[in-house]
Design a protein around this motif. Structure first.
Motif, short mmCIF file in Angstrom:
data_model
loop_
_atom_site.label_atom_id
_atom_site.label_comp_id
_atom_site.label_asym_id
_atom_site.label_seq_id
_atom_site.Cartn_x
_atom_site.Cartn_y
_atom_site.Cartn_z
N GLY A 103 0.80 -1.22 0.00
CA GLY A 103 0.00 0.00 0.00
C GLY A 103 0.82 1.27 0.00
O GLY A 103 0.29 2.36 -0.24
N LEU A 104 2.12 1.14 0.25
CA LEU A 104 3.00 2.30 0.28
C LEU A 104 3.71 2.45 -1.07
O LEU A 104 3.95 1.45 -1.76
CB LEU A 104 4.05 2.14 1.39
N PRO A 105 4.05 3.67 -1.45
CA PRO A 105 4.83 3.85 -2.69
C PRO A 105 6.17 3.16 -2.56
O PRO A 105 6.68 2.94 -1.46
CB PRO A 105 5.01 5.38 -2.77
N SER A 106 6.76 2.82 -3.70
CA SER A 106 8.09 2.21 -3.68
C SER A 106 9.17 3.25 -3.40
O SER A 106 10.29 2.91 -3.05
CB SER A 106 8.37 1.53 -5.02
N GLY A 107 8.82 4.52 -3.53
CA GLY A 107 9.75 5.62 -3.28
C GLY A 107 9.22 6.89 -3.92
O GLY A 107 8.12 6.90 -4.50
N PRO A 108 9.98 7.98 -3.87
CA PRO A 108 9.52 9.24 -4.44
C PRO A 108 9.27 9.18 -5.94
O PRO A 108 8.51 9.98 -6.48
CB PRO A 108 10.68 10.21 -4.14
N ASP A 109 9.90 8.21 -6.62
CA ASP A 109 9.75 8.12 -8.07
C ASP A 109 8.68 7.11 -8.50
O ASP A 109 8.62 6.72 -9.67
CB ASP A 109 11.09 7.75 -8.71
N GLU A 115 -1.51 4.86 5.86
CA GLU A 115 -1.02 4.54 4.51
C GLU A 115 -1.02 5.78 3.62
O GLU A 115 -0.03 6.08 2.93
CB GLU A 115 -1.93 3.46 3.94
N ASP A 116 -2.12 6.51 3.63
CA ASP A 116 -2.23 7.71 2.79
C ASP A 116 -1.28 8.81 3.24
O ASP A 116 -0.65 9.47 2.42
CB ASP A 116 -3.67 8.21 2.78
N ALA A 117 -1.21 9.01 4.55
CA ALA A 117 -0.35 10.09 5.06
C ALA A 117 1.12 9.80 4.79
O ALA A 117 1.85 10.66 4.27
CB ALA A 117 -0.58 10.26 6.56
N TYR A 118 1.56 8.61 5.10
CA TYR A 118 2.97 8.26 4.85
C TYR A 118 3.26 8.25 3.35
O TYR A 118 4.32 8.70 2.91
CB TYR A 118 3.31 6.90 5.46
N ASP A 148 11.32 7.68 4.95
CA ASP A 148 11.48 6.81 3.80
C ASP A 148 10.51 5.63 3.91
O ASP A 148 9.77 5.50 4.90
CB ASP A 148 12.92 6.33 3.64
N VAL A 149 10.50 4.79 2.91
CA VAL A 149 9.54 3.68 2.85
C VAL A 149 9.73 2.72 4.02
O VAL A 149 8.76 2.27 4.63
CB VAL A 149 9.66 2.92 1.51
N THR A 150 10.98 2.43 4.35
CA THR A 150 11.26 1.49 5.44
C THR A 150 10.71 2.00 6.76
O THR A 150 10.10 1.26 7.53
CB THR A 150 12.78 1.25 5.56
N ALA A 151 10.93 3.29 7.03
CA ALA A 151 10.44 3.88 8.28
C ALA A 151 8.92 3.89 8.32
O ALA A 151 8.30 3.62 9.36
CB ALA A 151 10.98 5.29 8.45
N ALA A 152 8.29 4.20 7.19
CA ALA A 152 6.83 4.23 7.13
C ALA A 152 6.24 2.83 7.36
O ALA A 152 5.29 2.66 8.13
CB ALA A 152 6.38 4.78 5.78
N GLU A 153 6.83 1.85 6.70
CA GLU A 153 6.35 0.48 6.87
C GLU A 153 6.52 0.02 8.32
O GLU A 153 5.62 -0.59 8.91
CB GLU A 153 7.09 -0.47 5.93
#
Length: 199
Positions: A93-99, A164-167, A179-184
């Protein structure tokens, strides 16, 4: 039949070209000419399939929601137990990164909510599917004895979607403090604290 199939393929190609173009230029700057260049077509050829840029963007929004949600459902369906499914639901549910072009586009489309009833429906449709993923996994975990939520399932699912949406928004915006790791990790900790530990 072949003509219909070719038209469906061409529309799908145009949607992919639009996703890629918006990922590079941003939603506010995209034009039919940009999409035409990306797709290797003329502007007039695009207007054969769509009345205008707004119609193409609406169809791209719809397709983007389905691609994201269907891909996530497919990953979760392959997993054998609710704890693994919850871990995957959070991760996917999270982006893979800024790109992450698709996720960036979906967040950009959120800004059209309130200006178009059709885009409103798409935003609500994605929200509904996000909620249903978490509801389904949480219910399965309760049934299997893996989860013992300390709050109502509906509130639990709502909180996970909100996180999920906020992160996700911070990630695609390029926030250097997250970053993604911290959000997860934060979402996993929240789920565990509320009585549903992911695998």
């Amino acid at each position: 039949m072949a003509r219909t199939k070719n038209q469906a393929q061409r529309r799908d190609d145009l949607i992919t070209a639009t996703l890629q173009t918006v990922g590079e230029t941003g939603l506010r700057s995209v034009s039919l000419a940009d999409v035409a260049r990306r797709a290797g077509l003329t502007r007039g050829a695009i207007l054969y399939y769509y009345d205008d840029l707004d119609a193409l963007l609406l169809e791209t929004h719809r397709a983007g929601v389905e691609r994201f949600c269907d891909a996530r459902d497919a990953v979760i369906a392959e997993l054998p137990d609710p704890r693994s499914q919850l871990a995957a639901a959070i991760r996917e549910g999270l982006p893979s990164g800024p790109d992450d072009a698709l996720m960036r586009l979906l967040y950009e489309f959120d800004v059209l909510a309130g200006t178009s009833s059709a885009h409103d429906e798409m935003v609500e449709h994605m929200f509904t599917r996000q909620l249903e993923i978490y509801r389904r996994v949480l219910r399965a975990g309760i049934d299997s004895g893996d989860f013992s939520p300390v709050i109502d399932i509906e509130q639990f699912a709502l909180n996970l979607v909100a996180l999920e949406d906020a992160y996700g928004l911070h990630i695609v915006a390029g926030n250097s403090l997250l970053d993604v790791t911290a959000a997860e990790s934060a979402m996993r900790a929240a789920a565990t604290g509320l009585g549903a530990p992911p695998a």
